[in-house]
Design a protein around this motif. Sequence first.
Motif, PDB file in Angstrom:
ATOM      1  N   ARG A   2       0.856  -1.095   0.109  1.00 22.87           N
ATOM      2  CA  ARG A   2      -0.012  -0.049   0.148  1.00 22.87           C
ATOM      3  C   ARG A   2       0.794   1.122   0.037  1.00 22.87           C
ATOM      4  O   ARG A   2       1.649   1.344   0.943  1.00 22.87           O
ATOM      5  N   THR A   7       2.909  -4.569   3.294  1.00 26.24           N
ATOM      6  CA  THR A   7       1.722  -4.604   4.686  1.00 26.24           C
ATOM      7  C   THR A   7       1.896  -6.029   5.477  1.00 26.24           C
ATOM      8  O   THR A   7       0.874  -6.683   5.765  1.00 26.24           O
ATOM      9  N   ASP A  69      -7.072  10.488   5.319  1.00 21.15           N
ATOM     10  CA  ASP A  69      -5.581  10.666   4.445  1.00 21.15           C
ATOM     11  C   ASP A  69      -4.485  10.537   5.531  1.00 21.15           C
ATOM     12  O   ASP A  69      -3.530   9.864   5.339  1.00 21.15           O
ATOM     13  N   ARG A  72      -4.219   7.512   7.369  1.00 25.31           N
ATOM     14  CA  ARG A  72      -3.475   6.423   6.545  1.00 25.31           C
ATOM     15  C   ARG A  72      -2.085   6.535   6.535  1.00 25.31           C
ATOM     16  O   ARG A  72      -1.197   5.657   6.443  1.00 25.31           O
ATOM     17  N   HIS A  73      -1.722   7.737   6.353  1.00 20.21           N
ATOM     18  CA  HIS A  73      -0.044   8.134   6.171  1.00 20.21           C
ATOM     19  C   HIS A  73       0.392   7.629   7.530  1.00 20.21           C
ATOM     20  O   HIS A  73       1.522   6.891   7.568  1.00 20.21           O
ATOM     21  N   ASP A  76       0.673   3.575   7.638  1.00 17.15           N
ATOM     22  CA  ASP A  76       1.696   3.286   6.605  1.00 17.15           C
ATOM     23  C   ASP A  76       2.632   3.236   7.331  1.00 17.15           C
ATOM     24  O   ASP A  76       3.732   2.530   7.179  1.00 17.15           O
ATOM     25  N   ALA A 104      -9.619   4.348   9.181  1.00 15.36           N
ATOM     26  CA  ALA A 104      -8.709   4.237   8.238  1.00 15.36           C
ATOM     27  C   ALA A 104      -8.143   2.705   8.595  1.00 15.36           C
ATOM     28  O   ALA A 104      -7.773   2.085   7.475  1.00 15.36           O
ATOM     29  N   ASP A 107      -9.105  -1.087   6.997  1.00 16.07           N
ATOM     30  CA  ASP A 107      -8.468  -1.498   6.042  1.00 16.07           C
ATOM     31  C   ASP A 107      -7.556  -2.777   6.363  1.00 16.07           C
ATOM     32  O   ASP A 107      -6.776  -2.610   7.315  1.00 16.07           O
ATOM     33  N   TYR A 110      -3.844  -2.736   7.519  1.00 13.54           N
ATOM     34  CA  TYR A 110      -3.279  -2.272   8.686  1.00 13.54           C
ATOM     35  C   TYR A 110      -3.764  -3.206   9.979  1.00 13.54           C
ATOM     36  O   TYR A 110      -3.732  -2.829  11.018  1.00 13.54           O
TER      37      TYR A 110
END
Length: 253
Positions: A2, A7, A69, A72-73, A76, A104, A107, A110
């Motif tokens: 991702r 992941t 967003d 998600r950062h 990640d 987030a 998903d 994660y």
Amino acid sequence: MRGGVSTGSASGEVLVVGLGPGPEAWLTPEASSALAEVGHVVGYAPYVNRVPQREGLRRHASGNTVEVDRARHALDLAVAGERVAVVSGGDAGVFGMASAVFEAAEDPAYAGVRVRVLPGVSAVQAVAARAGAPVGADFAVMSLSDRLKPWSVVEDRLRAVAAADLVLAIYNPASRSRTEQIGRARDVLLEQRKPDTVVIVGRDIGRAEESLTVTTLGELDPASIDMKCLVIVGASSTRVTEAGQVWTPRYVR
């Protein structure tokens, strides 16, 4: 993969940290310790800027309307094995980043990331403490922002709170682009609340420019409310002392 990040099994962690309303004294020791240990801080730029820069810390600032967003950062980074703090003003679980991080994190990418939320002093706690004890009894907390929900839902909830005779703390009463909502909210509340209902307006509480105004629902001036304000609307039992402090009895008669 991702965003170019593996992941696989994650060894990192995301801490969602409430920075409090502003003063350093209102930042909890737990939050201070967490911010001293993480390798990355992610958040809305004004909040990221409140975290002191130090060796080994990377700060990732972003705009005000990209919460998922930004979450998600952070996730990640955690997938890559980093320890990350996502910061919010006040308490991160009260109209802050905590919910966005969990959204987030649904998903499956994660699934291995641990998320922990660290509490902070909320804006409603700060304003209430300055005023006295207005939320000493049952109370509700609402946001007037209709960015994530339709205004019809906001009105329905305002009417329900008014009918239940709860103290109401109002977040996001106005912004540069939303100037009408607080006036509309006042009118909706006045359908069931008396004009002499106590109202508190706290602006920039905890900062040098702070002000606290005690008024009534009937006399509340929507033009005086901006994005720096939090508004508390009392219940029918809420009262004001001779010294101007506001409190709500715990009992109902």
